[in-house]
Design an enzyme around this catalytic site. Structure first.
Site, PDB file in Angstrom:
ATOM      1  N   LYS A  46      55.068  35.193  40.287  1.00 49.21           N
ATOM      2  CA  LYS A  46      55.466  35.504  38.913  1.00 49.21           C
ATOM      3  C   LYS A  46      54.244  35.586  38.002  1.00 49.21           C
ATOM      4  O   LYS A  46      54.178  36.438  37.112  1.00 49.21           O
ATOM      5  CB  LYS A  46      56.436  34.449  38.393  1.00 49.21           C
ATOM      6  CG  LYS A  46      56.912  34.693  36.952  1.00 49.21           C
ATOM      7  CD  LYS A  46      57.663  36.009  36.796  1.00 49.21           C
ATOM      8  CE  LYS A  46      58.059  36.300  35.351  1.00 49.21           C
ATOM      9  NZ  LYS A  46      59.121  35.400  34.848  1.00 49.21           N
ATOM     10  N   LYS A  66      52.816  31.867  26.520  1.00 47.48           N
ATOM     11  CA  LYS A  66      52.909  30.644  27.329  1.00 47.48           C
ATOM     12  C   LYS A  66      52.633  30.948  28.797  1.00 47.48           C
ATOM     13  O   LYS A  66      51.870  30.247  29.472  1.00 47.48           O
ATOM     14  CB  LYS A  66      54.294  30.019  27.145  1.00 47.48           C
ATOM     15  CG  LYS A  66      54.535  28.734  27.925  1.00 47.48           C
ATOM     16  CD  LYS A  66      55.188  28.967  29.272  1.00 47.48           C
ATOM     17  CE  LYS A  66      56.594  29.522  29.136  1.00 47.48           C
ATOM     18  NZ  LYS A  66      57.247  29.685  30.462  1.00 47.48           N
ATOM     19  N   THR A 121      59.897  30.170  34.304  1.00 48.05           N
ATOM     20  CA  THR A 121      58.516  30.543  34.594  1.00 48.05           C
ATOM     21  C   THR A 121      57.617  29.396  34.175  1.00 48.05           C
ATOM     22  O   THR A 121      57.452  29.128  32.980  1.00 48.05           O
ATOM     23  CB  THR A 121      58.120  31.830  33.850  1.00 48.05           C
ATOM     24  OG1 THR A 121      58.946  32.904  34.301  1.00 48.05           O
ATOM     25  CG2 THR A 121      56.656  32.185  34.127  1.00 48.05           C
TER      26      THR A 121
END
Length: 299
Positions: free
Chosen positions: A168, A236, A93
């Protein structure tokens, strides 16, 4: 198809095993070499010392690492060894910009790149039921089907390179809002002295249920938060979402609020716990309020 796997973390280890079960896994590589050698010995595959060595013996490489810089470093190291017509499938990701940069790095070598971030947690990785969001050329998406089918159950192509990461990021915003709502609801139920096991069992079958409620509210009942999706990693990811939204001149309230909460959890030493640890902060709201209402003892 001969497949190499890079990144044997909590998700990657299970994903590599699933590729082995499908008869596709040829080689594994991990920054901690001993982990790769141990798995290779168990599965009967290779564990090359270098990424270029891994690349030279496979048709496709799956990457699952933690950060944008990691992806670019891995791609740069793979590039010299990859054959023309090869395929790199990145399940990390990262930002859409990083996906496009990785694709650009591979183009001179005639190698296709797919950004294919996944969702479904450690359970999904273990059971090969991940949802996989893909960006890249239609031709690369078709070529990758045997690999993707070994890793997940729901596989969708969203458009050109970077589109998988955009999908995502959308998912990560949803996860942030859902885990916050679940945490607040469970803290509220606790304050009402409800039997929390029964709350999970009953409401888990109601209209307000979600995957996170069913699978992570039990963590809140137990007061234990084993890592399924670590706080620091979701932080993150939400940082990526913040940056992507900022390009439109927008700040997203859920993202900003959860980044603040995650920063607090990390500061307290809970960064490697599951994101359901947000319950720690929500139950404190009620505990502080109770303490404030409690009668003061005479001095």
């Amino acid at each position: 198809m001969r497949v190499g796997f890079v990144g044997l973390g909590a998700m990657g280890m299970h994903m590599a095993r699933n590729l082995h079960r499908a008869g596709l896994l040829t080689a594994v590589w991990n920054r901690t070499a001993d982990k790769a050698k141990t798995l290779a010995s168990e599965l009967g595959c290779q564990a090359p010392e270098t990424l270029a060595g891994l690349a030279s013996n496979v048709d496709a490489v799956v990457i699952c690492v933690s950060a944008d810089d990691d992806v670019l470093q891995v791609v740069r190291a793979l590039a010299p060894g990859l054959r023309k017509g090869g395929l790199v499938i990145d399940c990390s990701t990262v930002s859409a910009e990083t996906a496009r940069a990785a694709s650009t790095l591979l183009q001179p070598n005639g190698v296709e790149f797919l950004d294919c971030p996944v969702s479904g947690g450690v359970e999904g990785a273990q059971n090969a039921t991940l949802a996989i969001m893909c960006g890249g050329t239609p031709e690369a998406f078709v070529e990758a089907q045997p690999v993707l089918a070994a890793l997940g159950k729901t596989i969708a192509h969203f458009g050109p390179t970077g589109s998988g990461q955009a999908a995502k990021a959308t998912n990560q915003i949803m996860c942030a809002g859902i885990i916050e709502a679940v945490s607040e609801a469970m803290a509220f139920a606790r304050a009402q002295s409800l039997p929390l096991d029964k709350v999970v069992d009953t409401l888990g079958k109601g209209a307000g249920s979600s995957w996170y409620f069913v699978h992570r509210a039990p963590n809140m009942v137990r007061g234990a938060y084993p890592a399924g999706f670590r706080v620091r990693l979701h932080a993150k990811d939400l940082g990526i979402c913040r940056d992507m939204a900022a390009r439109f001149g927008v700040a997203l309230p859920v993202v900003e609020r959860m980044l603040d909460e995650y920063a607090e959890l990390v500061a307290r030493g809970y960064g490697d716990e599951d994101i359901s640890a947000t319950f720690r902060l929500k139950e404190e709201l009620f505990d502080r309020a109770a303490q404030a209402r409690a009668p003061k003892k005479d001095a």
